[in-house]
Structure formats: C-alpha cells, structure tokens
Design a protein around this motif. Structure first.
Motif, short mmCIF file in Angstrom:
data_model
loop_
_atom_site.label_atom_id
_atom_site.label_comp_id
_atom_site.label_asym_id
_atom_site.label_seq_id
_atom_site.Cartn_x
_atom_site.Cartn_y
_atom_site.Cartn_z
N SER A 1 -16.74 -20.71 17.31
CA SER A 1 -15.33 -20.85 17.67
C SER A 1 -14.77 -22.19 17.20
O SER A 1 -13.65 -22.26 16.69
CB SER A 1 -15.17 -20.71 19.19
OG SER A 1 -15.52 -19.42 19.62
N CYS A 2 -15.55 -23.25 17.36
CA CYS A 2 -15.12 -24.57 16.89
C CYS A 2 -14.88 -24.57 15.39
O CYS A 2 -13.93 -25.18 14.89
CB CYS A 2 -16.15 -25.63 17.25
SG CYS A 2 -16.27 -26.01 19.01
N LEU A 3 -15.74 -23.88 14.66
CA LEU A 3 -15.63 -23.84 13.20
C LEU A 3 -14.42 -23.03 12.76
O LEU A 3 -13.65 -23.46 11.89
CB LEU A 3 -16.90 -23.23 12.60
CG LEU A 3 -16.88 -23.00 11.09
CD1 LEU A 3 -16.87 -24.32 10.34
CD2 LEU A 3 -18.07 -22.14 10.65
N LEU A 4 -14.22 -21.85 13.34
CA LEU A 4 -13.23 -20.91 12.83
C LEU A 4 -11.85 -21.06 13.45
O LEU A 4 -10.86 -20.68 12.82
CB LEU A 4 -13.73 -19.47 13.04
CG LEU A 4 -15.02 -19.08 12.33
CD1 LEU A 4 -15.37 -17.63 12.64
CD2 LEU A 4 -14.91 -19.30 10.83
N GLU A 5 -11.77 -21.59 14.65
CA GLU A 5 -10.50 -21.58 15.36
C GLU A 5 -9.82 -22.93 15.46
O GLU A 5 -8.70 -23.02 15.96
CB GLU A 5 -10.70 -21.00 16.77
CG GLU A 5 -11.22 -19.55 16.75
CD GLU A 5 -11.58 -19.04 18.13
OE1 GLU A 5 -11.23 -19.72 19.12
OE2 GLU A 5 -12.21 -17.98 18.21
N SER A 6 -10.47 -23.98 15.01
CA SER A 6 -9.85 -25.30 15.04
C SER A 6 -9.09 -25.55 13.74
O SER A 6 -9.42 -24.97 12.70
CB SER A 6 -10.92 -26.39 15.23
OG SER A 6 -11.58 -26.22 16.47
N PRO A 7 -8.07 -26.41 13.76
CA PRO A 7 -7.32 -26.72 12.54
C PRO A 7 -8.24 -27.29 11.47
O PRO A 7 -9.17 -28.04 11.76
CB PRO A 7 -6.30 -27.76 13.00
CG PRO A 7 -6.18 -27.55 14.47
CD PRO A 7 -7.53 -27.12 14.94
N VAL B 1 -11.41 -26.29 3.07
CA VAL B 1 -12.33 -25.17 3.24
C VAL B 1 -13.19 -25.42 4.47
O VAL B 1 -13.82 -26.49 4.61
CB VAL B 1 -13.22 -25.02 1.99
CG1 VAL B 1 -14.27 -23.93 2.20
CG2 VAL B 1 -12.37 -24.68 0.77
N ARG B 2 -13.24 -24.46 5.37
CA ARG B 2 -14.08 -24.62 6.58
C ARG B 2 -15.54 -24.64 6.16
O ARG B 2 -16.01 -23.76 5.42
CB ARG B 2 -13.81 -23.48 7.55
CG ARG B 2 -12.38 -23.46 8.07
CD ARG B 2 -12.18 -22.33 9.07
NE ARG B 2 -10.78 -22.19 9.42
CZ ARG B 2 -10.15 -22.90 10.35
NH1 ARG B 2 -10.83 -23.81 11.03
NH2 ARG B 2 -8.87 -22.71 10.62
N THR B 3 -16.26 -25.65 6.66
CA THR B 3 -17.64 -25.88 6.20
C THR B 3 -18.57 -26.04 7.39
O THR B 3 -18.31 -26.83 8.30
CB THR B 3 -17.69 -27.15 5.32
OG1 THR B 3 -16.79 -27.00 4.22
CG2 THR B 3 -19.09 -27.37 4.79
N ARG C 1 -8.06 -19.94 3.66
CA ARG C 1 -8.06 -18.98 4.77
C ARG C 1 -9.16 -17.95 4.65
O ARG C 1 -9.52 -17.30 5.63
CB ARG C 1 -6.69 -18.27 4.85
CG ARG C 1 -5.53 -19.17 5.19
CD ARG C 1 -4.30 -18.34 5.52
NE ARG C 1 -3.94 -17.47 4.40
CZ ARG C 1 -3.09 -17.80 3.44
NH1 ARG C 1 -2.49 -18.99 3.48
NH2 ARG C 1 -2.80 -16.97 2.46
N HIS C 2 -9.69 -17.79 3.45
CA HIS C 2 -10.69 -16.75 3.21
C HIS C 2 -12.08 -17.30 2.90
O HIS C 2 -13.07 -16.61 3.12
CB HIS C 2 -10.27 -15.87 2.02
CG HIS C 2 -9.17 -14.91 2.35
ND1 HIS C 2 -8.51 -14.19 1.38
CD2 HIS C 2 -8.62 -14.56 3.54
CE1 HIS C 2 -7.60 -13.42 1.96
NE2 HIS C 2 -7.65 -13.63 3.27
#
Length: 289
Positions: free
Chosen positions: A24-30, A34-36, A152-153
């Motif tokens: 949740s911290c990875l995917l739902e935080s601003p 690129v989310r890593t 976003r992807h």
C-alpha cells in the motif's frame, strides 16, 4: 477474495509474513517518477521468488526480468539486423539491459508493466546512475534514441546483495525478505481437519519450533504432520523430516543436545495421537489456506 499472502503462495512464494502494508505504501502514496521497490534481505534467491510472485499476484500483463549476473541472457523476441551509419560503420548491438528497459518503457505506454532488475550489485556503477534517471525522469536513452515510460503503468523492482546507490535508494521503498518467516503462525488441530485430541502434538511442535527459532508455513506444517503420521517413528526420522520439509532449518541445529528433549516429545505425542485419529484426506488440498 484471496489475501496478498495467499496470492503470493499461488505464484511460488510462501511466507507467514504479510506484505499488504508495504505494498500500500508503494502503490498508494504520491510518487514523483517510476514507483520503485527495493527488495532487500538475507533470503538469497527468495528475494527473486518474491519479486516474481508479487508481479504475478498484482496481475500485471507484462513482466520483464533482467539478471546482471547472467552471462547468457535470453535472446529478445525480435532480433534486428546489423545497422550502419551514414559512413558505413556498423553500429554495436543493443545491450541486453537497454533492450529490456526500452521494451518495458514501450509496454508501459499501453498496459501495466513490471520490470525486475536482479543482482544489481554486479552492474557497473554507471548503470545505477542510468536507472536512477529512469526512476526520476521516466525515460531511458539508448544511443541516439529515447524511450519514455508511463509512470502510472511502470513498476520497477530492484534486487541487490549490496546497498543501492544512495540517490537510487532515496527514490525507492524498501522491503525485507528474510530467509525465514518472522511471524509465527499459530496452528490448531481444527485447521487441518483434526479434533482436539491432537492438541498435545501441536503443543509439542510449537515448543520445538520456538527452540529452533523457525516459523513453518502452512504447507510445510501440513507435510510434516503427514510425515509424523505415516513415516516418522524415531527422533532421527523427525530430524530428517524437519530438514526435508522446513525451509531455512539449520541442519546442525537439529543435532544440538538442547533440542533432543523437544524432538522426543514430538515423537511421543505423535505416537499417542496416531492411535486416536488421522486427518481427513492425505492430499495437499488440506494445505490450502
């Protein structure tokens, strides 16, 4: 609806630990780029198993993988013929890292994509800097071409046996994957189709695992129960079954004199219980949470 832990087990990674909060911290935080996810731990290739299972558990249609220690990476799906510049000089082939990252960027333009970069400690430091630029700017440069990712992807998983480049670490969320589960699961006879007559055996097993500092998963515990009913008749049998069934159990610890009494109690409790009642069914379906 299956939990994340159950989905991970379906795709080859079983643990008593729950990673819902970290995800949740990875995917739902601003996120700025690129989310890593930086996957650390002492689990050796369990980290790779976790990354692969998590990518599948999330249901991402595109999962790409690169191992920096692989001397013979798989060939790309499309092999381009050699090209020459305006002076007739042949251009060098595309590096496997450039191939996989540029493909991940292209795939992410249309659909969710996970890119797993494994054994990053074997990469040249300059590649760490390039990966950091990918995370910050969502772009990757190859020769004179530039590929753009859709933040976003695209989801990036980094696995390294050494600390990441500082700037890259600051852009990542860390998760620890241990050699053993940190959470002790509390099992009851009813969880395995047994009546309360099996409680003495379960108590003896719980004491044994505390002494071993081990936390067996549900499927490991199920297999061990079957061994105790069908095969294990002596302390030595139990040692062999524990080593064979429980991931991360130290073989030397099983022969420690301080463990002998715990092992003997389990065998005695199993012998008493075997005269009472066996689990319903002996197939692995009983092990499904």
């Amino acid at each position: 609806m299956p939990s994340l832990r159950e989905k991970l087990a379906e795709h080859g990674f079983e643990s008593n630990d729950d990673y819902e909060f970290q995800l949740s911290c990875l995917l739902e935080s601003p996120a700025r780029g690129v989310r890593t996810l930086n996957i650390e731990g002492d689990g050796e290739r369990r980290k790779t198993a976790f990354a692969n299972a998590l990518a599948h558990a999330l249901g991402y249609p595109h999962i790409l993988y690169h191992d920096f220690t692989d001397a013979h990476p798989p060939l790309p799906e499309v092999i381009l013929p050699p090209s020459r510049d305006e002076l007739g000089r042949e251009e060098p082939p595309i590096d496997p890292l450039d191939q996989i990252v540029s493909e991940a960027c292209a795939q992410s333009e249309g659909e969710p994509t996970v890119l797993i970069l494994d054994q990053l400690q074997a990469a040249d430091f300059r590649e760490h800097i390039r990966i950091h630029r990918l995370v910050r700017n969502a772009s990757w440069t190859v020769l004179d071409g530039r590929y753009f990712a859709n933040p976003r992807h695209l989801l990036l998983f980094l696995i390294s046996e050494e600390p990441l480049y500082h700037a890259l670490q600051k852009e990542s969320f860390r998760v620890w994957i241990g050699r053993l589960s940190e959470r002790q699961a509390s099992y009851r006879p009813s969880d395995f189709g047994l009546d309360e007559a099996g409680q003495s055996l379960f108590d003896a097993l719980a004491e044994l695992f505390r002494a071993l500092d081990s936390a067996p998963t549900r499927s490991e515990f199920t297999h061990l129960l079957h061994d105790l009913q069908l095969h294990a008749r002596t302390v030595e049998h139990l040692r062999l079954s524990l080593y064979g069934r429980i991931e991360g159990v130290d073989r030397r610890a099983l022969t420690a004199p301080s463990l002998a009494e715990h092992l003997a109690r389990v065998i005695a409790a199993a012998q008493v219980f075997s005269t009472h009642k066996a689990p319903r069914g002996a197939d692995d379906s009983e092990a499904t949470p």
